[in-house]
Enzyme design. Sequence first.
Site: not given
Ligand SMILES: [Fe+2]
Length: 261
Positions: A40-41, A68-69, A179
């Site tokens: 997602e990042n 969430n992204h 992370h």
């Molecule tokens: Fe996240």
Amino acid sequence: MVRILFLGDVFGNAGLDAVERHVPALREELDLDLVLANGENVAGGAGITARLGARLLAAGIDCLTLGNHTWRRDGTGAYLASAERVVRPANYLRTLPGRGMLTLPARDGTPVTVLNLLGRLTLEPACSPFEIVDRLVTEAQEASPILVVDVHAEATSEKAALARYLDGRVSAVVGTHTHVQTSDATVLPKGTAFITDAGMTGPHDSVIGVEAELAIRRMRTGMPVRFETAQGGVRIEGAVVDCDAATGKASSIEAIRVPVS
Ligand SMILES: [Fe+2]
């Protein structure tokens, strides 16, 4: 026995580059049957695109999870509607594009189900992961004894509670989102492997992937600051889980941290 590597959040270009350069060799070195990663990042630190998702999958990742992204980039809905090896949190609205759970074959054909859940603290799922997980686990058990759950959540307590709640019913609960890799990898009493956070596959010379000076400026001033992804101190981080193909029970989990720059 099925050996699964779950990579912590792949962050920005540095994380993508690390995956492309090193995951094919890691598959051989660690004798992996399946590689999963939170993606997602990958798009500039927040979100995913069809192009970047395809690069991760081409580099040797079998299935991507999100968090969430998920919706940060234009076109993600159309991408998820057709993407075959990407799951988004199952506790977003069912009417949104994509799927929250997917069964795919490991190297020898053994089916493995991957479920993605989003935590409640500071994130915004449509409902609690606890509200839907029983139904999803029952559904998954019909497809395969092996079920790996990515709990993408901020709170260590929420991840630990979910892992204990699922102990003995799923093969692994792997936390993502912070992370920062935790040192608590363990097999719980009834056979579920658990780590609170698998860490980040990306630039650790940073504030959780972002150029440190920019993150500090935002926190010091309280003003909006455009973030840039960092590039230095890249590590591949994740967890390797061994589980039984017939029962789905985990026999071991080991966190890995591989410096690559
Ligand atoms: Fe996240």
